[in-house]
Design an enzyme around this catalytic site. Structure first.
Site, short mmCIF file in Angstrom:
data_model
loop_
_atom_site.label_atom_id
_atom_site.label_comp_id
_atom_site.label_asym_id
_atom_site.label_seq_id
_atom_site.Cartn_x
_atom_site.Cartn_y
_atom_site.Cartn_z
N CYS A 143 114.55 67.02 -18.46
CA CYS A 143 114.66 66.08 -19.58
C CYS A 143 113.62 64.98 -19.49
O CYS A 143 113.25 64.38 -20.50
CB CYS A 143 116.00 65.36 -19.58
SG CYS A 143 117.42 66.39 -19.68
N HIS B 203 122.25 70.07 -25.07
CA HIS B 203 120.87 70.46 -25.37
C HIS B 203 120.66 71.80 -24.66
O HIS B 203 121.15 71.97 -23.53
CB HIS B 203 119.86 69.47 -24.78
CG HIS B 203 119.61 68.23 -25.58
ND1 HIS B 203 119.53 66.98 -25.00
CD2 HIS B 203 119.38 68.05 -26.91
CE1 HIS B 203 119.28 66.08 -25.94
NE2 HIS B 203 119.19 66.69 -27.10
#
Ligand code: ARG
Length: 266
Positions: free
Chosen positions: A261, A165
């Site tokens: 996150c 990511h």
């Protein structure tokens, strides 16, 4: 005005499948420790940094729902909901969409055939949305977002499977600073970053720091919250005028995540 962040308690968190190189079902998270680490991050944000932290109810079929960065990408009051690459996380889409609907946000869905993982793969630097692609997000999502929101979207290919990511290797900070790990991008990506971010604004992490998910940082004003990392990195941040807060994220590293996150600025 206080920053607003969405988090999700880790009640059902665990390593229940393997969808990135960090996850290994034989290396389980310690639930007690995971809860403590989540609560530490929560209280750093809420008490110490005065963030208005909102909570979405955890659901028992989605252990990765704690990673609210992947709920959506925000544009003002619009929430563009993720379309997860892996079926294991797809049930989260509805849970997050419901939360945004019930909390006064405009919910927008991606077309069905486009994978897109929200703010995990799309981060604003100035008014430009720097977006990662290949592992979790399709490049077609970038075109879609750019047309939908009428903003500039820059596509960065993620070439290192450990940094799947864009928020694992790229973190815009206040005053146009940027923390990033150059080796997570190809030479084109590096050129683009260097073109948009002046040299004195770049905070480059080394391989060791990258492996602690140092780029997965939460930035509130002049404060930067990261997993435990090196003295070298702390000093770099200090030189650039930031206050560094470290908090142990070992249990979330087992799922391939850390501080950023677990949060979504809303
Ligand atoms: N286990 C989760 C996954 O593989 C971790 C998500 C981390 N989130 C992030 N924004 N980097 O999807």
């Amino acid at each position: 005005m206080a920053e607003k962040i969405l988090m999700c308690r880790p009640d059902y968190y665990g390593i229940k499948y393997e969808i990135n190189p960090w996850m290994n079902m034989n290396i389980q998270a310690d639930n007690k420790k995971a809860l403590l680490q989540w609560e530490n991050l929560y209280s750093i944000l809420k008490e110490r940094l005065q963030v208005d932290v909102k909570l979405v109810e955890p659901e028992d079929d989605v252990p990765d729902m704690v990673f609210t960065a992947n709920a959506a990408v925000m544009y003002g009051k619009k929430a563009i909901i993720s379309r997860f690459r892996y079926k294991e996380r797809q049930p989260e889409e509805k849970y997050f969409a419901d939360w945004f609907n019930n909390n006064g946000y405009e919910v927008i869905f991606m077309p069905d055939n486009i994978a897109f993982e929200g703010a995990g793969d799309a981060l604003y630097y100035k008014n430009i949305l720097f977006s990662g692609y290949v592992p979790r997000t399709d490049i077609t999502a970038h075109t879609y977002l750019s047309q939908l929101l009428k903003i500039e979207v820059i596509s960065l290919e993620l070439v290192n499977k450990n940094f799947y990511h864009v928020d694992t290797c790229f973190c815009p900070l206040s005053d146009d600073f940027l923390i990033y790990y150059p080796k997570a991008f190809d030479s084109y990506g590096n050129k683009v970053i260097e073109r948009y971010v002046p040299a004195e604004k770049r905070i480059i992490v080394n391989e060791e720091e990258a492996s602690y998910f140092t780029c997965n940082a939460v930035n509130i004003g002049k404060n930067v919250v990261t997993n435990l990392t090196t003295k070298r990195f702390s000093n770099l941040l200090k030189e650039k005028g930031f206050n560094h807060i470290q908090t142990d994220m070992s249990e979330y590293m087992k799922a391939g995540g850390a501080c950023k996150c677990l949060t979504l600025k809303i």
